[in-house]
Design an enzyme around this catalytic site. Structure first.
Site, short mmCIF file in Angstrom:
data_model
loop_
_atom_site.label_atom_id
_atom_site.label_comp_id
_atom_site.label_asym_id
_atom_site.label_seq_id
_atom_site.Cartn_x
_atom_site.Cartn_y
_atom_site.Cartn_z
N SER A 1 7.68 1.07 2.96
CA SER A 1 8.41 0.98 1.91
C SER A 1 9.39 -0.41 2.27
CB SER A 1 9.55 2.16 1.56
OG SER A 1 8.58 2.83 0.68
N LYS B 1 20.16 0.23 -0.05
CA LYS B 1 19.48 0.96 -0.73
C LYS B 1 19.98 2.11 -1.20
CE LYS B 1 14.48 2.79 -0.44
NZ LYS B 1 13.33 2.84 0.46
N SER C 1 8.97 1.64 -1.67
CA SER C 1 10.14 2.21 -2.58
C SER C 1 11.27 1.31 -2.50
CB SER C 1 10.31 3.47 -2.19
OG SER C 1 10.86 3.47 -0.77
N1 GLN Z 1 4.36 4.04 -0.61
C1 GLN Z 1 4.68 5.02 0.32
C2 GLN Z 1 4.78 6.31 -0.45
O1 GLN Z 1 4.86 6.47 -1.67
C3 GLN Z 1 5.77 4.63 1.44
C4 GLN Z 1 6.94 5.02 1.02
C5 GLN Z 1 8.14 4.64 1.91
O2 GLN Z 1 7.71 4.33 2.93
N2 GLN Z 1 9.23 5.49 1.59
O3 GLN Z 1 5.06 7.46 0.35
#
Ligand code: GLN
Length: 497
Positions: free
Chosen positions: A181, A82, A157
Site C-alpha cells: 500500500s 494517511k 491503499s
Molecule cells: N492491496 C492490498 C490489500 O488490499 C494491500 C493493502 C495494504 O498494503 N494495506 O490488502
C-alpha cells in the site's frame, strides 16, 4: 523565492532553506497551501485539510527560530498523514464510516516523530477503507484521482498520500503498507515509496489492519527525501513491542555511495507474459540502468513466490477479522440508531459502518480462522510464508538486492477493476512477498509508458538493510534520469538530481 520555486523543491531542500533562514516556514506553508487550493478540487487526495492550522504551525516554527532554537531535519516541510494514523485532536477514520466522529486523543509515534522534526501537517490523506484495496476506490469518502490522468486511480491503499505528493500538494507524506500500500500507489503516481523492514518504524497509533505485516513509511519526490524521512521515523519505541532495537543508520549520509560491485537478483519466477508491454520494456531498461551503475545481475529463484497472493490474502484477512472485532458500535465511532437489543446493536452498527470490501475480508478471515478450517487455511498459509522466508534468506546469501517491477501494470481506469476483486488483488503480485517476509522495499520511478503514465522499479533488501536499498534507489534514480515531466494538472516534476 517564488511560490512556484518553493513548490518544486524537495523536502530536504525546503528544510535546509528554512533552517538557514533563507525562507520562512510561513512562506513554504503558503506556497503549498496555495498549490493545494489550486489542484485539490480535481485530485481529491485529502479527506481533511486545514490551511489556517498549517500556517499557524509554520508561524510557531518561525517564532521558535527567531528565539534561537535550531530547527529539526524537517523544518517547515508540509506533510500529509494517511487517515489511519492517530493525530491529536483530529478526526481519524481509516477512510471508514464506522469511525466517523472518532477524535484521536494522542499522536501515533510516527506522527510525533515527524512533528518533533519540525514538519508542518497540512492535512490527512484519503485511503481505501481500513487500508484494504489497491485503488483508493474503497474509501467511504470519495475516490482520489491520479494526477497524471484524472480518470485513473492513484493506486492504494495510500492513494491519497501518493496523489498529494505527485500533485505537488505536499513534498512528503506518510503512508502504510501491509501488502504493497505504499509501493503500489507510489508506482502508479510516479513518486518514491518506502516500506521499511517490519519493526523498523513503530506502529503505535496506527489503526491495525494485519498486525504482523503493517508498516509505516514515507512517500516522497526523490530517494533522498525518503532517506531523510526514514531517519526521522525509524527506531525502537517502548509503546510497540515489535519495534526493533536495531541501530538506525545514517541513511542520508550513505546515500551517494553507489552500488558498484553489488549483486542484484532478478527473480526467474517473473513471468514476462504477465507484464503489460510498456511495463516489460521499461523493466528491461531498468535492469540495464542497474548494470550501468556497476551492479551485476544474477538470476535467483523464490519458488513459493507463486503462492504469495494467496498466502497474503489468507494471513491479512485472518488478522483483519480479529483486529476489526473491536469496531462494535460500543467503543468507537458509528452506533446504529435503530438497534433494539445488544445483539442488534453489534449487527447493525457493523453492517451500516463497514463497506463491502471490508465485510468481504472479515468474512473470508473469519472463515479461515474457524475451527475445522484453521489448519487448512491459516496454518497452511503461515507454513508457506515460513518457507518463503527461508527461500529469501538463501537468495540473500547469493545476492545483495532483489529487483522486480513494482506493479504489473500502470495506473488503471477508475471503475475498471471494482467488480472483479481478484483482478484488483493481482495488483499486489510483486509487493506482497516483502510484506510476508518483513523485508524493506522501495518503489522508485523508472520512466513512463507510451500513454505517459508513470512506471516503477521495486528494490528489495535484507531485513534492516534500508541503507543499501536506498543507496541503490539513489543510484538508479540518477541513472534512469526520469524525464522531469509535469502531470496534466501541472504537478511537480519528478526530481532526479
Ligand atoms: N492491496 C492490498 C490489500 O488490499 C494491500 C493493502 C495494504 O498494503 N494495506 O490488502
Amino acid at each position: 523565492m517564488s511560490a512556484a520555486d518553493l513548490q518544486s523543491r524537495s523536502a530536504f531542500e525546503l528544510a535546509e532553506l528554512v533552517r538557514g533562514g533563507e525562507v520562512s516556514a510561513r512562506e513554504v506553508a503558503e506556497a503549498f497551501v496555495s498549490r493545494t487550493h489550486e489542484v485539490e478540487g480535481s485530485v481529491r487526495a485529502l479527506v481533511r485539510w486545514n490551511a489556517e492550522s498549517a500556517l499557524e504551525q509554520a508561524d510557531r516554527l518561525d517564532a521558535d527560530r527567531a528565539r534561537g532554537r535550531e530547527l529539526g531535519p524537517l523544518a517547515g516541510v508540509p506533510v500529509a498523514i494517511k487517515d489511519n494514523l492517530c493525530l491529536t485532536g483530529a478526526e481519524v477514520t481509516c477512510g471508514s464510516q464506522i469511525l466517523r466522529g472518532y477524535e484521536s486523543p494522542y499522536d501515533a509515534t510516527a506522527v510525533a516523530r515527524l512533528l518533533a522534526a519540525d514538519c508542518v501537517i497540512l492535512g490527512q490523506a484519503n485511503m481505501d477503507e481500513f487500508a484494504m484495496g489497491s485503488s483508493c476506490e474503497n474509501s467511504s469518502y470519495h475516490p482520489t484521482c491520479n494526477p497524471w490522468d484524472l480518470e485513473r486511480v492513484p493506486g492504494g491503499s495510500s492513494g491519497g498520500s501518493a496523489a498529494a505528493v505527485a500533485g505537488g500538494e505536499v513534498p512528503l507524506a506518510l503512508g502504510t503498507d501491509t501488502g504493497g500500500s505504499i509501493r503500489q500507489p507510489a508506482a502508479l503516481c510516479g513518486v518514491v515509496g518506502l516500506k521499511p523492514s517490519y519493526g523498523r518504524v513503530s506502529r503505535w497509533g496506527l489503526i491495525a489492519f494485519a498486525s504482523s505485516l503493517d508498516q509505516i513509511g514515507p512517500l516522497s519526490i526523490d530517494v533522498r527525501d525518503a532517506s531523510l524521512a526514514l531517519g526521522v521515523l525509524a527506531g525502537v519505541d517502548e509503546k510497540d513491542s515489535t519495534s526493533s532495537p536495531e541501530p538506525v543508520a545514517d541513511y542520508v549520509g550513505q546515500l551517494e555511495d553507489g552500488i558498484d560491485g553489488l549483486r542484484v537478483g532478478v527473480l526467474s519466477e517473473i513471468d514476462e507474459g504477465d507484464l503489460d508491454a510498456g511495463v516489460l520494456s521499461n523493466w528491461r531498461e531498468s535492469l540495464a540502468h542497474l548494470e550501468s551503475c556497476g551492479a551485476t545481475l544474477e538470476a535467483i529463484s523464490i519458488p513459493s513466490l507463486k503462492s504469495a497472493i494467496a498466502v497474503y490474502y489468507v494471513v491479512a484477512n485472518s488478522e483483519a477479522s480479529a483486529n476489526l472485532a473491536r469496531f462494535d458500535g460500543m467503543r468507537y465511532g458509528h452506533r446504529s440508531a435503530e438497534a433494539e437489543s445488544l445483539r442488534q446493536l453489534y449487527d447493525m452498527s457493523r453492517s451500516e459502518g463497514f463497506g463491502d470490501e471490508v465485510k468481504r475480508r472479515i468474512l473470508l478471515g473469519t472463515f479461515a480462522l474457524s475451527s475445522g478450517y484453521y489448519e487448512a487455511y491459516y496454518g497452511r498459509a503461515l507454513g508457506v510464508a515460513a518457507r518463503m522466508k527461508l527461500e529469501f534468506e538463501q537468495a540473500f546469501g547469493q545476492v545483495d538486492l532483489i529487483v522486480t517491477p513494482t506493479s504489473p501494470t500502470a495506473a488503471f481506469r477508475i471503475g475498471e477493476r471494482v467488480a472483479d476483486p481478484l483482478a484488483m488483488y493481482l495488483s499486489d503480485v510483486f509487493t506482497t512477498p516483502a510484506s510476508l517476509v518483513g523485508l524493506p522495499g522501495l518503489a522508485v520511478p523508472s520512466g513512463f509508458d507510451a500513454s505517459g503514465l508513470p512506471l516503477s522499479l521495486q528494490i528489495l533488501g535484507r531485513p534492516f538493510a534500508e541503507n543499501q536499498v536506498l543507496r541503490a534507489g539513489r543510484a538508479f534514480e540518477r541513472a534512469a534520469a526520469v524525464e522531469p515531466k509535469r502531470p496534466e494538472i501541472g504537478g511537480r516534476p519528478v526530481s532526479t538530481t
